[in-house]
Design a protein around this motif. Structure first.
Motif, PDB file in Angstrom:
ATOM      1  N   ASP A  77       0.797  -1.216   0.000  1.00 43.73           N
ATOM      2  CA  ASP A  77       0.000   0.000   0.000  1.00 43.73           C
ATOM      3  C   ASP A  77       0.824   1.257   0.000  1.00 43.73           C
ATOM      4  O   ASP A  77       0.282   2.340  -0.014  1.00 43.73           O
ATOM      5  N   GLY A  78       2.122   1.154   0.046  1.00 41.70           N
ATOM      6  CA  GLY A  78       2.937   2.336   0.195  1.00 41.70           C
ATOM      7  C   GLY A  78       2.957   2.763   1.642  1.00 41.70           C
ATOM      8  O   GLY A  78       2.398   2.102   2.518  1.00 41.70           O
ATOM      9  N   LEU A  79       3.597   3.858   1.913  1.00 35.71           N
ATOM     10  CA  LEU A  79       3.708   4.350   3.282  1.00 35.71           C
ATOM     11  C   LEU A  79       2.926   5.647   3.453  1.00 35.71           C
ATOM     12  O   LEU A  79       2.835   6.457   2.540  1.00 35.71           O
ATOM     13  N   PHE A 131       3.121   9.038   5.495  1.00 37.09           N
ATOM     14  CA  PHE A 131       4.189   9.779   6.151  1.00 37.09           C
ATOM     15  C   PHE A 131       3.663  10.894   7.033  1.00 37.09           C
ATOM     16  O   PHE A 131       2.603  11.472   6.782  1.00 37.09           O
ATOM     17  N   TYR A 178       6.449   2.814  -6.421  1.00 35.09           N
ATOM     18  CA  TYR A 178       5.518   3.837  -5.933  1.00 35.09           C
ATOM     19  C   TYR A 178       5.860   5.208  -6.521  1.00 35.09           C
ATOM     20  O   TYR A 178       7.019   5.496  -6.790  1.00 35.09           O
ATOM     21  N   GLN A 216      11.600   1.016   1.706  1.00 36.05           N
ATOM     22  CA  GLN A 216      11.414   1.683   0.428  1.00 36.05           C
ATOM     23  C   GLN A 216      12.665   2.476   0.086  1.00 36.05           C
ATOM     24  O   GLN A 216      13.165   3.246   0.889  1.00 36.05           O
TER      25      GLN A 216
END
Lengths: 116, 116
Positions: free
Chosen positions: A102-104, A106, B33, B105
């Protein structure tokens, strides 16, 4: 959705002093990542924390994740000019169950300035 | 290894123009991403991909399209640029924990885009 709040937003520290940056989550953290960004550059990975109570150190930087897994801190000992930059915490929304796909999410970052 | 590279580094567009940002990684990472970074907003996920030929929307996908025809490349397209898309764009890649990676990442150096 998960939100990460970082404090302070900015920090000016005299060289040689210690400092702490905090990252607080609205939800349980399943994977917490700390990155450093020099102005105008990309992000450099510092550390990843997964378990409650976990603590990791690299050179003069120590990161901790609290037992409840909703807050992390980044501590720098005896700060140096090379520590200056923007520190960002990031979290994986679904942790390992999502495989990290899902990505991060931040935080908005903490600007650190080291005064000589 | 070059890691994650992005082209171009800088670009100025006029409203309504189109362009494609290229991201390439040589680490054989499955996940890639695209983020944008704006002052006071932190990094926000635009689109992501969990493998060749697959893409998914992130937090702020409107106005962007992506393609992942090859595992090592992830393209971000702006069909009709708007001033609100003025930002710094970062590409990242990772290898999932479930496949033996660390889920860390790795970020590219960024593309600074200005839309007039």
């Amino acid at each position: 959705s998960q939100e990460l709040e970082q404090s302070p937003q900015s920090l000016i520290v005299q060289e040689g002093k210690n400092l702490t940056i905090n990252c607080t989550s609205s939800k349980t953290l399943y994977g917490l990542y700390w990155y450093k960004q020099k102005y105008g550059e990309g992000l450099i990975f510092l550390m990843m924390l997964q378990k409650g109570g976990e603590e990791k150190s690299h050179e003069k930087i120590t990161a901790k994740l609290d037992e409840k897994k909703q807050q992390s801190s980044l501590h720098i000992t005896a700060s140096q000019p090379s520590h200056a930059g923007i520190y960002l915490c990031g979290a994986a929304p679904r942790g390992h169950s999502g495989g990290g796909a899902d990505g991060l999410t931040f935080g908005k970052g903490t600007h650190l300035i080291i005064q000589p | 290894n070059a890691g994650v590279t992005q082209t171009p580094k800088f670009r100025v567009l006029k409203t309504g123009q189109s362009m494609t940002l290229l991201c390439a990684q040589d680490m054989n990472h499955e996940y890639m991403y695209w983020y944008r970074q704006d002052p006071g907003m932190g990094l926000r996920l635009i689109h992501y991909s969990v493998g060749e030929g697959t893409t998914a929307k992130g937090e702020v996908p409107d106005g962007y399209n992506v393609s992942r025809l090859k595992k090592q490349n992830f393209l971000l397209g702006l069909e009709s640029a708007a001033p609100s898309q003025t930002s710094v764009y970062f590409c990242a890649s990772s290898y999932p924990i479930l496949a033996g990676g660390s889920n860390e990442q790795f970020f590219g150096p960024g593309t600074r885009l200005t839309v007039l």
